[in-house]
Every structure is written in C-alpha cells, then in structure tokens.
Enzyme design. Sequence first.
Site, mmCIF file in Angstrom:
data_model
loop_
_atom_site.group_PDB
_atom_site.id
_atom_site.type_symbol
_atom_site.label_atom_id
_atom_site.label_comp_id
_atom_site.label_asym_id
_atom_site.label_seq_id
_atom_site.Cartn_x
_atom_site.Cartn_y
_atom_site.Cartn_z
ATOM 1 N N CYS A 36 18.763 42.846 27.817
ATOM 2 C CA CYS A 36 19.546 43.682 28.412
ATOM 3 C C CYS A 36 19.424 45.149 27.524
ATOM 4 O O CYS A 36 20.221 46.064 28.210
ATOM 5 C CB CYS A 36 21.161 43.339 27.924
ATOM 6 N N ASN A 87 27.609 41.880 34.777
ATOM 7 C CA ASN A 87 26.685 42.209 33.848
ATOM 8 C C ASN A 87 25.162 41.959 34.320
ATOM 9 O O ASN A 87 24.828 40.831 34.413
ATOM 10 C CB ASN A 87 26.852 41.393 32.436
ATOM 11 N N HIS A 95 26.062 49.430 28.032
ATOM 12 C CA HIS A 95 25.806 48.315 28.873
ATOM 13 C C HIS A 95 26.991 47.433 29.061
ATOM 14 O O HIS A 95 27.927 47.285 28.506
ATOM 15 C CB HIS A 95 24.966 47.371 27.932
HETATM 16 O O1 UT7 Z 1 24.548 41.088 28.069
HETATM 17 C C1 UT7 Z 1 24.292 41.174 26.597
HETATM 18 C C2 UT7 Z 1 24.713 40.156 25.664
HETATM 19 N N1 UT7 Z 1 26.013 39.214 26.145
HETATM 20 C C3 UT7 Z 1 27.250 39.839 25.586
HETATM 21 O O2 UT7 Z 1 27.466 40.728 25.194
HETATM 22 C C4 UT7 Z 1 28.509 38.781 26.140
HETATM 23 C C5 UT7 Z 1 29.222 38.458 24.867
HETATM 24 N N2 UT7 Z 1 29.990 37.500 25.021
HETATM 25 C C6 UT7 Z 1 31.276 37.600 25.984
HETATM 26 O O3 UT7 Z 1 31.428 38.418 26.906
HETATM 27 C C7 UT7 Z 1 32.434 36.473 25.717
HETATM 28 O O4 UT7 Z 1 32.254 35.593 24.778
HETATM 29 C C8 UT7 Z 1 32.354 35.520 27.074
HETATM 30 C C9 UT7 Z 1 32.961 36.257 28.294
HETATM 31 C C10 UT7 Z 1 31.107 34.852 27.241
HETATM 32 C C11 UT7 Z 1 33.428 34.305 26.765
HETATM 33 O O5 UT7 Z 1 34.698 35.055 26.495
HETATM 34 P P1 UT7 Z 1 35.589 34.557 25.048
HETATM 35 O O6 UT7 Z 1 36.771 35.213 24.970
HETATM 36 O O7 UT7 Z 1 34.441 34.860 24.014
HETATM 37 O O8 UT7 Z 1 35.878 33.035 25.169
HETATM 38 P P2 UT7 Z 1 35.179 31.922 24.319
HETATM 39 O O9 UT7 Z 1 33.794 31.661 24.442
HETATM 40 O O10 UT7 Z 1 35.666 32.068 22.615
HETATM 41 O O11 UT7 Z 1 36.064 30.712 24.852
HETATM 42 C C12 UT7 Z 1 37.734 30.959 24.783
HETATM 43 C C13 UT7 Z 1 38.058 29.587 25.509
HETATM 44 C C14 UT7 Z 1 37.360 28.267 25.266
HETATM 45 O O12 UT7 Z 1 38.530 27.273 25.450
HETATM 46 P P3 UT7 Z 1 39.311 26.649 24.136
HETATM 47 O O13 UT7 Z 1 38.031 26.032 23.362
HETATM 48 O O14 UT7 Z 1 39.818 27.865 23.509
HETATM 49 O O15 UT7 Z 1 40.069 25.580 24.760
HETATM 50 C C15 UT7 Z 1 36.493 28.085 26.636
HETATM 51 O O16 UT7 Z 1 35.987 26.866 26.676
HETATM 52 O O17 UT7 Z 1 37.962 29.995 27.134
HETATM 53 C C16 UT7 Z 1 37.001 28.725 27.540
HETATM 54 N N3 UT7 Z 1 36.178 29.167 28.618
HETATM 55 C C17 UT7 Z 1 36.589 29.505 29.830
HETATM 56 N N4 UT7 Z 1 37.657 29.248 30.460
HETATM 57 C C18 UT7 Z 1 37.818 29.512 31.795
HETATM 58 C C19 UT7 Z 1 34.930 29.827 28.551
HETATM 59 N N5 UT7 Z 1 34.569 30.263 29.668
HETATM 60 C C20 UT7 Z 1 35.464 30.152 30.576
HETATM 61 C C21 UT7 Z 1 35.544 30.451 31.909
HETATM 62 N N6 UT7 Z 1 36.799 30.253 32.460
HETATM 63 N N7 UT7 Z 1 34.730 31.052 32.541
#
Ligand code: UT7
Length: 344
Positions: free
Chosen positions: A123, A295, A265
Amino acid sequence: MSGTPPGAPGRTGPAAVITGIGSHLPPDVVTNEDLSARLDTSDEWIRSRTGIATRHMVSPGTATSDLAAEAGAGALDSAGGPRPDALVLATTTPDRPCPATAPEVAARLGLTGIAAFDISAVCTGFLYGLATAGGLIASGVAERVLLIAADAFTTIIDPLDRGTSVIFADGAGAMVLRAGAHDEPGAIGPTVLGSDGTLSDLIEVPAGGSRQRSSGIAAGPEDGWFRMRGRETYRHAVDRMTTASRQAVAAAGWTTEDVDRLAAHQANARILSTVAQELGIPAERRLSNIEYVGNTGAASVPLLLAHSAAEGFLLPGHRVLLTAFGGGLAWGASTVVWPDVKPG
Ligand code: UT7
C-alpha cells in the site's frame, strides 16, 4: 526507519514536478449489502468500523494492466507534451509473477522502448514510486516519468475472509512527473521512506514465492490468498504514518499547521481520523474517498488526489501532505504544493 530524510536545500539535480494526473475505477460496484449476503457481516459493522459503503471490483478477465493502462492514458492526456522516458508501476497484484507488468502497460500506451519496471511496496507503493521517479529525474536517467499505482486487490482476497473482503478493492491512479525546479508548484518535496521486515507476516500472501516453492511442501488452497492481522496492523499504521508525516513536514520546512490538505492512504476511516488528530490537522482539511472506493492498495493516494482535484476540494496552491503505510511493513510520507493540473 530511514535516517534523516534528504532536505530540500542543497538537493542535487532537478526536482520531479507533477504535470498530469489520471485515475480509473472498474465499473462493477460491490455494496455492503452484497458482502453481507455471503459473509457474516453487516452494513452497520462495515460503515462504523471502516467508513466504507461501496467499493469497485474488476470483472472476470480484467487484470491490473487493464486498470493501469486506463489511468496512465488519463495522466498522459492531462499532462500533454512529450512522451515519458520511463514508466514505473507500483502494484501488489501484477498480471503474472514474471515478467513485470509495466512493459506491457507501456506497450499498450504506445510507449514501447522506454524504461519500464514494477515496484513492490504494497500500500506504500505510490510513495516509493514517487521517490523512484524523483531519483530517475534527478540523476538524468529520465526527463519525464509516468508513475502508475494499480491494484486488482480483489483477485487475491479470500472471498470467505470477512476481515479483508470488506476493506480491499480495485483501482488505479497515475501521474506524469517532469524535470523542474524544487521551488515550483507540483515539485515533490523531501520524501521519507521506511520499512520493518521483522513484521512481514502481519500482511502476506504465503504461497507462490521462492520460500514456499523451495520448501517442497505443496501450498494449501488457502495459502494463495492475502492475509492480514488487522488489529496489529491498525496500530502500526497509525504510528508509522504519524511519525513519517511529522518528518516529511519538518524536512519541507513546514509545520503541520501549514498543511492545507492531508492525503493519507485510505486504509480505514478510523485510522485516518486518528492520524489527522495526532497531527493536529482538522477534519475539513482531510481528503477522503474511502466511503466509495475502499482500500485500493497502492492506488489509494493517487486516486484520492485525482478525485479530490476533480471535485474541487484540492486546489492549486494547497500545501498537501501525502502519507501511506502497508505490508512489508513499509511506510512513507512526502509533501507537495498542488499544481494547476486538470485530472485526465
Ligand atoms: O492497507 C494498509 C494496511 N491495512 C490496514 O491498515 C488495515 C488495518 N486494520 C483494520 O482496518 C481493522 O483492523 C479491520 C477493519 C480489519 C478490523 O477492524 P477492528 O476494529 O480492528 O476489528 P477486530 O479485528 O479487532 O475485530 C473486532 C470484532 C471481532 O469479534 P469479537 O472477537 O470481538 O467477537 C471480529 O471477529 O469484530 C469481528 N469482525 C467482524 N464482524 C463483522 C471482524 N471483521 C468483521 C466483519 N464483520 N467484517
């Protein structure tokens, strides 16, 4: 981390000056409802956790070179003038592992014979590409460079992985850079680049490279997909873009209060607002198109610049801070006073 970034005073050779910009999105749109129909997710979760409502996706048979050629043609139209001497393509999704995709894009644009090569910085590819184009110009290897950043990210995303499917999308952005003066509008300022390969497994495609091929172990069906440890990546994205931005702004002789537009980004709307808050850049100065493009990997920053210029939110004379972060890990930041260019 790179050490001290090169300062503008005393830089040798001509500057790389933006003289044209183009962009392209494939026509197919994927909504949050489309994703919710096949994954355990919801429009509410995606909007509130990422800021994304819709994104574009290539149709079957479309490859990165197709997106790149469209954006490149737009940038060449926008620039007018003589043909470039070099084409640099930043991508994580080349048409094939070998050869590079850039020569084919050059041929499609009627530029057969010029220097053409790919760079791989996920990215942050566009920021690395800006530095590469600047080096080609400063060293006299090229007078004009067509820099394209294009990704068909959906071709490497596991359709069953809700963590990545909701974020990543496809698109391309391009710029023509010409030799010019360091103090004219459009001149790329001092560029800060960095990497941390100790964290290379935060974002990876495990199969298909020499590591997996030489292991003698056949790749599993899921090993060819892109994987991201989202939560950890998130934290590094904020830290690295904030630090690199401060360094680039200081190297340009600016303060963050001088920044009229932040072009970061488009990784996740929450990351963008945290970076801007830490830098003290108010919301009305942040450029954003993540809501409708998602993204788009390397393409993210040039797509954002092209869309913002077309919408009249980025104007000639604005002091712009550019920053990106992604797999590698790799990150970067730079500055530019926006020139009078009409997006093609
Ligand atoms: O492009 C350059 C590099 N990339 C980035 O910079 C992206 C960086 N990361 C992110 O944007 C975020 O970490 C994500 C959007 C990928 C995930 O968001 P988050 O707020 O960090 O969520 P998380 O992975 O900590 O998950 C929180 C909860 C989890 O459930 P529990 O364990 O709390 O019950 C996940 O299983 O959200 C759940 N979850 C979802 N729920 C519904 C994770 N993805 C989803 C989803 N829909 N798509």
